[in-house]
Design a protein around this motif. Structure first.
Motif, mmCIF file in Angstrom:
data_model
loop_
_atom_site.group_PDB
_atom_site.id
_atom_site.type_symbol
_atom_site.label_atom_id
_atom_site.label_comp_id
_atom_site.label_asym_id
_atom_site.label_seq_id
_atom_site.Cartn_x
_atom_site.Cartn_y
_atom_site.Cartn_z
ATOM 1 N N VAL A 62 0.860 -1.184 0.000
ATOM 2 C CA VAL A 62 0.000 0.000 0.000
ATOM 3 C C VAL A 62 0.893 1.230 0.000
ATOM 4 C CG1 VAL A 62 -1.764 1.283 1.272
ATOM 5 C CG2 VAL A 62 -1.797 -1.217 1.284
ATOM 6 N N THR A 63 0.580 2.201 -0.860
ATOM 7 C CA THR A 63 1.292 3.486 -0.863
ATOM 8 C C THR A 63 0.270 4.599 -0.703
ATOM 9 O OG1 THR A 63 1.192 3.652 -3.276
ATOM 10 C CG2 THR A 63 3.166 2.646 -2.336
ATOM 11 N N TRP A 64 0.710 5.716 -0.168
ATOM 12 C CA TRP A 64 -0.181 6.843 0.119
ATOM 13 C C TRP A 64 0.309 8.123 -0.551
ATOM 14 C CZ3 TRP A 64 -4.694 6.311 2.781
ATOM 15 C CH2 TRP A 64 -4.883 5.106 3.463
ATOM 16 N N ARG A 65 -0.587 9.051 -0.739
ATOM 17 C CA ARG A 65 -0.367 10.424 -1.191
ATOM 18 C C ARG A 65 0.359 10.484 -2.531
ATOM 19 N NH1 ARG A 65 -0.196 9.796 4.021
ATOM 20 N NH2 ARG A 65 -1.558 11.011 5.373
ATOM 21 N N GLN A 66 1.381 11.318 -2.650
ATOM 22 C CA GLN A 66 2.082 11.524 -3.927
ATOM 23 C C GLN A 66 2.730 10.234 -4.427
ATOM 24 O OE1 GLN A 66 2.147 14.222 -5.958
ATOM 25 N NE2 GLN A 66 3.244 12.918 -7.392
ATOM 26 N N LEU A 67 3.274 9.454 -3.517
ATOM 27 C CA LEU A 67 3.877 8.183 -3.913
ATOM 28 C C LEU A 67 2.826 7.265 -4.531
ATOM 29 C CD1 LEU A 67 6.316 6.332 -4.042
ATOM 30 C CD2 LEU A 67 5.845 5.643 -1.681
ATOM 31 N N ALA A 68 1.612 7.285 -4.011
ATOM 32 C CA ALA A 68 0.531 6.470 -4.568
ATOM 33 C C ALA A 68 0.217 6.886 -5.998
ATOM 34 C CB ALA A 68 -0.717 6.588 -3.691
ATOM 35 N N GLU A 69 0.132 8.174 -6.235
ATOM 36 C CA GLU A 69 -0.172 8.659 -7.585
ATOM 37 C C GLU A 69 0.963 8.341 -8.559
ATOM 38 O OE1 GLU A 69 -1.141 12.770 -6.865
ATOM 39 O OE2 GLU A 69 -3.241 12.268 -6.428
ATOM 40 N N THR A 70 2.200 8.469 -8.102
ATOM 41 C CA THR A 70 3.345 8.144 -8.953
ATOM 42 C C THR A 70 3.350 6.664 -9.310
ATOM 43 O OG1 THR A 70 4.633 9.925 -7.966
ATOM 44 C CG2 THR A 70 5.867 8.220 -9.127
ATOM 45 N N CYS A 71 3.103 5.804 -8.337
ATOM 46 C CA CYS A 71 3.063 4.362 -8.600
ATOM 47 C C CYS A 71 1.947 4.025 -9.580
ATOM 48 C CB CYS A 71 2.881 3.588 -7.301
ATOM 49 S SG CYS A 71 4.340 3.579 -6.244
ATOM 50 N N ALA A 72 0.778 4.640 -9.403
ATOM 51 C CA ALA A 72 -0.350 4.374 -10.302
ATOM 52 C C ALA A 72 -0.038 4.821 -11.724
ATOM 53 C CB ALA A 72 -1.601 5.074 -9.793
ATOM 54 N N ASN A 73 0.711 5.908 -11.869
ATOM 55 C CA ASN A 73 1.035 6.439 -13.197
ATOM 56 C C ASN A 73 2.111 5.637 -13.919
ATOM 57 O OD1 ASN A 73 -0.818 8.537 -13.128
ATOM 58 N ND2 ASN A 73 0.626 9.943 -12.176
ATOM 59 N N TYR A 74 3.088 5.086 -13.200
ATOM 60 C CA TYR A 74 4.264 4.526 -13.853
ATOM 61 C C TYR A 74 4.487 3.033 -13.655
ATOM 62 C CZ TYR A 74 5.330 9.387 -14.629
ATOM 63 O OH TYR A 74 5.256 10.699 -15.017
ATOM 64 N N LEU A 75 3.889 2.424 -12.656
ATOM 65 C CA LEU A 75 4.079 0.989 -12.470
ATOM 66 C C LEU A 75 3.047 0.214 -13.271
ATOM 67 C CD1 LEU A 75 4.859 0.540 -8.664
ATOM 68 C CD2 LEU A 75 6.406 0.283 -10.597
ATOM 69 N N ARG A 76 3.452 -0.920 -13.803
ATOM 70 C CA ARG A 76 2.560 -1.791 -14.554
ATOM 71 C C ARG A 76 2.870 -3.241 -14.203
ATOM 72 N NH1 ARG A 76 0.048 1.946 -14.633
ATOM 73 N NH2 ARG A 76 -0.300 3.439 -16.273
ATOM 74 N N LYS A 77 1.934 -4.098 -14.509
ATOM 75 C CA LYS A 77 2.093 -5.528 -14.275
ATOM 76 C C LYS A 77 3.403 -6.016 -14.889
ATOM 77 C CE LYS A 77 -0.006 -9.963 -15.305
ATOM 78 N NZ LYS A 77 -1.150 -10.659 -15.878
ATOM 79 N N GLY A 78 4.165 -6.795 -14.120
ATOM 80 C CA GLY A 78 5.413 -7.378 -14.608
ATOM 81 C C GLY A 78 6.652 -6.552 -14.345
ATOM 82 N N ARG A 79 6.504 -5.282 -13.955
ATOM 83 C CA ARG A 79 7.671 -4.419 -13.729
ATOM 84 C C ARG A 79 8.420 -4.842 -12.462
ATOM 85 N NH1 ARG A 79 7.419 1.079 -15.555
ATOM 86 N NH2 ARG A 79 9.397 1.260 -14.471
ATOM 87 N N LEU A 80 9.748 -4.875 -12.557
ATOM 88 C CA LEU A 80 10.599 -5.162 -11.415
ATOM 89 C C LEU A 80 10.668 -3.918 -10.539
ATOM 90 C CD1 LEU A 80 12.433 -7.345 -10.180
ATOM 91 C CD2 LEU A 80 14.334 -6.273 -11.392
ATOM 92 N N THR A 81 10.370 -4.088 -9.257
ATOM 93 C CA THR A 81 10.218 -2.951 -8.356
ATOM 94 C C THR A 81 10.810 -3.271 -6.992
ATOM 95 O OG1 THR A 81 8.146 -2.414 -9.468
ATOM 96 C CG2 THR A 81 8.501 -1.407 -7.338
ATOM 97 N N ALA A 82 11.451 -2.277 -6.392
ATOM 98 C CA ALA A 82 11.927 -2.400 -5.008
ATOM 99 C C ALA A 82 11.000 -1.586 -4.125
ATOM 100 C CB ALA A 82 13.358 -1.889 -4.883
ATOM 101 N N VAL A 83 10.622 -2.158 -2.998
ATOM 102 C CA VAL A 83 9.714 -1.514 -2.057
ATOM 103 C C VAL A 83 10.370 -1.502 -0.691
ATOM 104 C CG1 VAL A 83 7.492 -1.734 -0.881
ATOM 105 C CG2 VAL A 83 7.654 -2.226 -3.314
ATOM 106 N N GLU A 84 10.358 -0.344 -0.047
ATOM 107 C CA GLU A 84 10.869 -0.217 1.316
ATOM 108 C C GLU A 84 9.751 0.363 2.164
ATOM 109 O OE1 GLU A 84 14.455 1.945 3.810
ATOM 110 O OE2 GLU A 84 14.314 2.228 1.644
#
Length: 163
Positions: free
Chosen positions: A52-74
């Motif tokens: 789960v991400t919130w605020r600006q980070l949430a909007e950025t993730c929704a805009n640029y992340l897609r199924k299958g993308r390699l991602t690091a989460v902290e």
């Protein structure tokens, strides 16, 4: 006490962006993280971890992340519970991310990046620490390479060195 987690995996589906009644953006997605061993049948297993991400980070993730993308989460692990429609208590364990890094450019674009976020801007940290990663000092791909000097020595004064 410490509650910190770092995960690297691939998104199992596109992020879902929603807004709370007060207008705060929240995004939910799941990443598949490979286990460091194989099963008895020789197959790799994975854990599917909700994020789960919130605020600006949430909007950025929704805009640029897609199924299958390699991602690091902290972030941190959070356990919450609620009562469902049948009156049963349901427990949910999820990662509340405060830092997400996009580890590869959009794979759908072939040679280009399919209109997604440019490679130089791929890393994104939450909390207002946006890093464009563009340390080129004004150099862009359209300009001539500033380091092509026909093999001549580069004159740099001691004042320009960072050490």
């Amino acid at each position: 006490m410490l509650n910190r987690v770092i995960l690297i995996g691939r998104l199992t589906r596109d992020p879902e962006l929603r807004y709370t009644p007060s207008g705060v953006a929240v995004t939910q997605f799941t990443i598949a993280v490979d286990r460091p061993f194989t099963s008895q049948g020789g197959e790799r297993e994975a854990d599917f971890i909700p994020v789960v991400t919130w605020r600006q980070l949430a909007e950025t993730c929704a805009n640029y992340l897609r199924k299958g993308r390699l991602t690091a989460v902290e972030g941190r692990i959070q356990v919450r519970n609620y009562e469902n429609n049948e009156g049963k208590r349901v427990y949910v364990t999820e990662v509340i991310a405060d830092n997400v890094r996009f580890l590869e450019s959009n794979r759908e674009g072939g040679a280009g990046n399919g209109g997604g976020m440019p490679r130089e801007e791929a890393p994104y940290s939450g909390g207002g620490n946006r890093s464009t990663g563009n340390n080129s000092g004004g150099y862009s791909r359209g300009n001539q390479d500033p380091f092509s000097d026909d093999g001549k020595p580069i004159d740099i004064s001691d004042d320009d060195l960072p050490f």
